[in-house]
Design a protein around this motif. Structure first.
Motif, PDB file in Angstrom:
ATOM      1  N   ALA A  93       0.837  -1.394  -0.031  1.00 57.44           N
ATOM      2  CA  ALA A  93      -0.041  -0.014   0.018  1.00 57.44           C
ATOM      3  C   ALA A  93       0.817   1.243   0.087  1.00 57.44           C
ATOM      4  O   ALA A  93       0.586   2.152  -0.679  1.00 57.44           O
ATOM      5  N   VAL A  94       1.790   1.182   0.552  1.00 55.45           N
ATOM      6  CA  VAL A  94       2.754   2.580   0.929  1.00 55.45           C
ATOM      7  C   VAL A  94       3.394   2.694  -0.772  1.00 55.45           C
ATOM      8  O   VAL A  94       3.590   3.797  -1.063  1.00 55.45           O
ATOM      9  N   GLU A  95       3.906   1.394  -1.084  1.00 58.99           N
ATOM     10  CA  GLU A  95       4.756   1.412  -2.359  1.00 58.99           C
ATOM     11  C   GLU A  95       3.723   2.067  -3.562  1.00 58.99           C
ATOM     12  O   GLU A  95       3.935   2.948  -4.369  1.00 58.99           O
ATOM     13  N   ASP A  96       2.514   1.537  -3.690  1.00 55.39           N
ATOM     14  CA  ASP A  96       1.295   1.855  -4.584  1.00 55.39           C
ATOM     15  C   ASP A  96       1.193   3.400  -4.475  1.00 55.39           C
ATOM     16  O   ASP A  96       1.177   4.145  -5.182  1.00 55.39           O
ATOM     17  N   LEU A  97       1.065   3.964  -3.123  1.00 51.61           N
ATOM     18  CA  LEU A  97       0.710   5.466  -2.989  1.00 51.61           C
ATOM     19  C   LEU A  97       1.895   6.266  -3.486  1.00 51.61           C
ATOM     20  O   LEU A  97       1.807   7.077  -4.131  1.00 51.61           O
TER      21      LEU A  97
END
Length: 176
Positions: A93-97
């Motif tokens: 989720a952090v990487e996608d953000l």
């Protein structure tokens, strides 16, 4: 009788000095442990080819891609970034953000970087205590960081006060 009192006082002084040393060491170790744990969730951002200091998770400012931190930062990671204690879904989720925010062509802005850091902070705050990281070996399992520093400081100060009380009561004149 006077010799026994002097011997006991000497042993007491040695014990109190040892507690002062242990207390001081505990304060230093606690501060170091807490300092190391405090930087785990700090997200870094680098331009292509920039070097980065320390370890951690870095993202490229130009597109939000994860970067490898080391002597020559700016190399794309072959694996996904991993924050200690985060689940694979949370790391993704952090990487996608970061990818989503950096995809618009202008790269990551200061607001984008803050938004990524805020998301990491939000996820880290929700971690159960058992999943929170502790760097290296800690002195005690449940007594580390700030707790260790404060407790050891109290022990050291109490031992210091006891040391001066014992020293004041020692007879300093040689026996007649």
């Amino acid at each position: 009788m006077r010799t026994v009192r002097l011997l006991l006082a000497t042993l007491g002084v040695i014990g109190l000095l040892a507690l002062i040393v242990v207390g001081g060491t505990g304060v230093v170790l606690g501060i170091i442990e807490q300092g190391e744990a405090g930087d785990v969730y700090e997200v870094g951002f680098a331009k292509d080819g920039d070097s980065c200091s320390g370890s951690g998770v870095y993202f490229a400012e130009f597109d939000g891609a994860p970067l490898e931190c080391g002597p020559a930062a700016g190399r794309p990671l072959s694996a996904h970034p991993a924050f200690p204690g985060f689940s694979p879904e949370q790391n993704t989720a952090v990487e996608d953000l970061a990818h989503d925010l950096g995809r618009d062509g202008s790269g990551l802005t200061g607001d984008d970087e803050q938004r990524i850091q805020d998301e990491v902070d939000r996820l880290a705050a929700a971690l159960p205590e058992a999943r929170r990281p502790r760097h290296g070996e800690v002195l005690f399992d449940s007594w580390w960081g700030v707790d260790l520093a404060w407790s050891a400081g109290v022990v050291g100060l109490a031992a210091g006060a006891g040391f001066f009380l014992v020293i004041r009561r020692l007879p300093l004149e040689p026996p007649a």
